[in-house]
Design an enzyme around this catalytic site. Structure first.
Site, short mmCIF file in Angstrom:
data_model
loop_
_atom_site.label_atom_id
_atom_site.label_comp_id
_atom_site.label_asym_id
_atom_site.label_seq_id
_atom_site.Cartn_x
_atom_site.Cartn_y
_atom_site.Cartn_z
N ASP A 84 0.87 -1.17 0.00
CA ASP A 84 0.00 0.00 0.00
C ASP A 84 0.91 1.23 0.00
OD1 ASP A 84 -2.14 1.68 0.01
OD2 ASP A 84 -3.21 0.69 1.63
C1 BGC Z 1 -5.14 3.06 0.17
C2 BGC Z 1 -5.35 1.98 -0.87
C3 BGC Z 1 -5.20 2.54 -2.26
C4 BGC Z 1 -3.87 3.22 -2.39
C5 BGC Z 1 -3.59 3.76 -3.77
C6 BGC Z 1 -3.90 3.90 -0.11
O1 BGC Z 1 -3.84 5.02 0.70
O2 BGC Z 1 -5.06 2.50 1.44
O3 BGC Z 1 -6.61 1.38 -0.69
O4 BGC Z 1 -5.38 1.53 -3.20
O5 BGC Z 1 -3.81 4.28 -1.46
O6 BGC Z 1 -4.34 4.86 -4.07
#
Ligand code: BGC
Length: 751
Positions: free
Chosen positions: A292
């Site tokens: 993430d």
């Molecule tokens: C979130 C994810 C997301 C990623 C990319 C993160 O802050 O937890 O769910 O896919 O950002 O945007």
């Protein structure tokens, strides 16, 4: 769909050939994902100029020098037109192909429609799809979303969320399919099918790769706040939280994103047992594992399990991470090259990661067609609105309807009030045209607000919000407006539709200290109730805000969750009786802040006391149970039967029931089957959902509904890594009708 147990996908020889020509630096570059802003001209790394313009030097550095393999999200977190996307993707792919002959993997969060595309169709959010109990409509939404994404050149979607919604405070509760693992698994598989189609080795140019997230336990932080530690007992983790991932991997999901947080004391991004052991080896997952956002850096900067970034990279890559969502700099590449050269990360680990990434690029057809094939926003995308509207309509839950206040006669006068009455932002929630969804009201041209939709149907319609949300990205601020005029109108109107709930949010900005509906909104309902009892409460919210204080004051209540851009029209269809409501709650609606529970609780939560002088009985206070949902007709259930009195663990059992629509109009009904183990060697759940079916019946019509349940599905996790189904009695239940049957022998079930 082809199972993910991969004995060699058709691409392996080409991958081997390609990897043979790659240096260590080329390979590490492929394992790197950067935010698009890094490539843009602008004042800082985090922002780009508008309109977006590439920075030539950065393009050369990222693609020619570092061979970066993946880019994510939208410039400045703002939606672009399909044409702008087409131009950006074409440039990126051209640079990428030119430098190494490998296309770039572009990822975005299109969690309920193509988030970052202007003009995209916005479907109900996942919590609403769950409320439909209709995998068909969920899959159709995903398929439409994939088409719209791919026509912009976007091939990879960070969706679906397979975290369970068992902690209602969590600001991403609405991104889940609710609390039940069976429902989440079925819905998760439906979305994977909708996104990817049925050939995971060769996705057509209209499909995208799914990304199951966030592996695992992310949705159950003990504090309720985003990215804070979760503690989940081993059997519960195996049986409930891992289940949707296991099933979605088995139907072929092509990528998985790791939980940003700490699970049972260990940050997931360094958990080798979980990523390599459970996911890659245990589930035979042959796709890409992506981190993430910033989560390798978080191992040192936030969680303090690594002294510096280099140590964090070592922990994460050795744990089994394939692709690092870095997302702002190239230090990851330098660190990883050094780690491999120093022997701290084995070359086989790099090769495994790169093989998986290249496999995904081949599967997506990116080598043949790196950009969108046509890049055209097709006229038939307009038809996606009908899918979105149907999904929204099926998701609306009628919670209460005292004295049959609903459906409403459109000839009566209606006051529409509340902060959610005139907002597309609140109908859509976060991840709509931007991360927090704060630009929706200015940018979303499709669909309508509740006020607009009701205005088309009611002649004598009045409006006064009473409470307003403060503008801006963080959805929590509210102002109480002057309510004198509103109360005057409420006094004379035949009924008042009060649209309350929340403003849009997601992730950290959505953390809340208090699950209760805001004080200002509760006061608004109380004041209106003193002058008019015909209140229809509309709950437009991402998590169940407590309404125990005001619920007795309203005659009707509807949960609309986050139904998307066409939710208001669907709500009007329900309120005025064009459609009989048929959604069911996919979670237990709590009544008190410290009485949070899920429907599959243990019996001690509802024990009726123990013999003796002391009262040990448990109280179970909830507002509305899981599966609750009323309609405008009555369905009668009869002839509940099982195909056998006893079965072996290898057999299955068929349950059947007859359902009759006793009302005077056509309506849809969701039939739910629960089964519970009477006695087991570990405390059994109160009940477990084992089947659901949505049916449509004309007035007076009867239909037979049946469910085939394999005995293996009755297994529970024993906490030592095994699933067992135990001999003895089980109780099956449909709509309050029960029957029991027996499993003849205890057996271990392979997962
Ligand atoms: C979130 C994810 C997301 C990623 C990319 C993160 O802050 O937890 O769910 O896919 O950002 O945007």
């Amino acid at each position: 769909m082809i199972a993910a147990r991969n004995d060699g996908s058709p691409w392996e020889a080409r991958i081997t050939e390609l990897m043979g020509r790659m240096t260590l630096r080329d390979k590490v570059g492929q394992m790197t994902q950067l935010a698009i802003n890094v490539l843009g001209r602008g004042p800082r790394l985090y922002d780009s100029d508008t309109p977006f313009r590439f920075d030539g030097q950065m393009l050369a550095r990222v693609f020619d020098e570092y061979r970066v393999g993946s880019i994510l999200t939208a410039p400045n977190n703002t939606a672009l037109t399909p044409g702008e996307w087409h131009r950006i993707i074409a440039e990126i792919q051209q640079r990428s192909m030119q430098s190494l002959g490998i296309p770039c993997l572009y990822g975005v969060d299109s969690i309920h429609g193509a988030t970052y595309v202007r003009g995209a169709t916005f479907f109900p959010q996942q919590i609403n799809l769950a409320a439909t109990f209709d995998c068909g409509v969920a899959a159709a939404s995903a398929e439409c979303c994939a088409r719209e994404m791919r026509s912009c050149g976007l091939p990879w979607n960070f969706s679906p969320v397979l975290d369970l919604g068992r902690m209602p405070l969590w600001p991403r509760f609405w991104e889940t399919f609710g609390e039940d693992p069976y429902l989440a698994s079925r819905m998760g598989c439906a979305l994977v099918g909708g996104y990817q189609g049925d050939d995971r080795e060769r996705l057509p140019g209209t499909r995208v790769a799914a990304c199951l997230k966030h592996f695992v336990g992310y949705g159950s932080p003990a504090s309720g706040k985003d990215r804070t530690p979760a503690a989940v007992a081993p059997c519960e983790l195996e049986e409930k939280h891992l289940r949707p991932f296991r099933e979605a991997v088995a139907v072929g999901a092509l990528s998985v994103m790791v939980n940003s947080g700490i699970l049972n004391g260990i940050p997931c991004h360094m958990n080798r047992g979980l990523i390599t052991g459970t996911l890659k080896e245990g589930m035979h997952f042959d796709g890409v594992v992506v981190t993430d956002w910033l989560d390798i850096a978080n191992l040192c900067e936030r969680d303090r399990v690594a002294a510096d970034l280099r140590q964090a990279v070592k922990l994460a890559v050795n744990a089994g991470i394939d692709l690092a969502m870095v997302p702002y700099d190239l230090q990851f590449c330098r660190d990883l090259v050094e780690l491999v050269e120093a022997g701290d990360v084995p070359m086989e680990r790099i090769d495994d990661a790169v093989r998986r990434i290249l496999r995904l690029k081949f599967r997506l057809g990116l080598f043949d067609a790196p950009s969108a094939t046509d890049g055209v926003w097709l006229p038939e995308f307009r038809e996606h609105a009908a899918v979105a509207r149907r999904a929204a309509a099926e998701s609306i839950v009628l919670l209460k309807n005292e004295g049959g206040l609903l459906p409403l006669d459109p000839g009566r006068s209606l006051l529409v009030a509340g902060p959610n009455a005139d907002s597309k932002r609140t109908l859509n929630g976060g991840w709509t045209l931007s991360w927090q969804g704060e630009t929706t009201d200015g940018m979303e041209q499709n669909g309508s607000t509740v006020l607009e939709a009701f205005g088309k149907r009611v002649l004598r319609l009045f409006h006064a919000p009473g409470v307003a949300y403060s503008p801006g990205g963080n959805g929590s601020g509210e102002v109480e407006l002057d309510q004198t005029e509103l109360l005057g109108m409420a006094r004379t109107a035949d009924a008042v539709l009060v649209c309350v709930g929340e403003n849009s949010y997601t992730e950290k900005p959505g953390d809340t200290e208090d699950l209760a509906l805001s004080e200002a909104q509760q006061r608004l309902v109380e004041r209106i109730s003193r002058v008019n009892r015909n209140i229809i409460l509309v709950l437009n919210e991402g998590r169940p805000r407590l309404i125990g204080r005001i619920e007795p004051l309203v005659r009707a209540a509807l949960w609309i969750g986050l139904p998307g851009s066409y939710g208001a029209e669907a709500l009007a269809d329900v309120v005025f009786g064009r459609i009989s409501p048929s959604g069911r709650l996919p979670f237990t609606y709590p009544k008190y802040p410290h009485s949070l529970i899920c429907h599959d609780f243990k019996h001690c939560e509802r024990a009726t006391g123990m013999d003796g002088a002391y009262d040990y009985s448990s109280r179970l206070s909830i507002q509305y149970p899981f599966g609750h949902g009323l309609g405008y007709t009555t369905f009668e259930y009869a002839c509940f039967r099982a195909s056998a009195r006893s079965i072996s663990p290898e057999e299955s059992i068929r349950f059947s029931v007859e359902v009759t629509n006793r009302g005077d109009r056509e309506a849809e009904e969701v039939v739910l089957l629960f089964i519970s183990d009477r006695v087991a060697s570990l405390p059994p759940d109160n009940r477990r959902l084992q089947g659901f079916r949505r049916i449509r019946l004309a007035a007076g019509q009867t239909a037979g509904v049946s469910f085939e349940v394999e005995a293996s599905r009755l297994a529970f996790a024993d906490g030592c890594g095994r699933f067992i189904v135990e001999e003895g009695e089980f109780v099956a239940c449909i709509a309050g009708h029960t029957l029991s049957f027996e499993v003849t022998r205890t057996a271990t079930i392979e997962q």
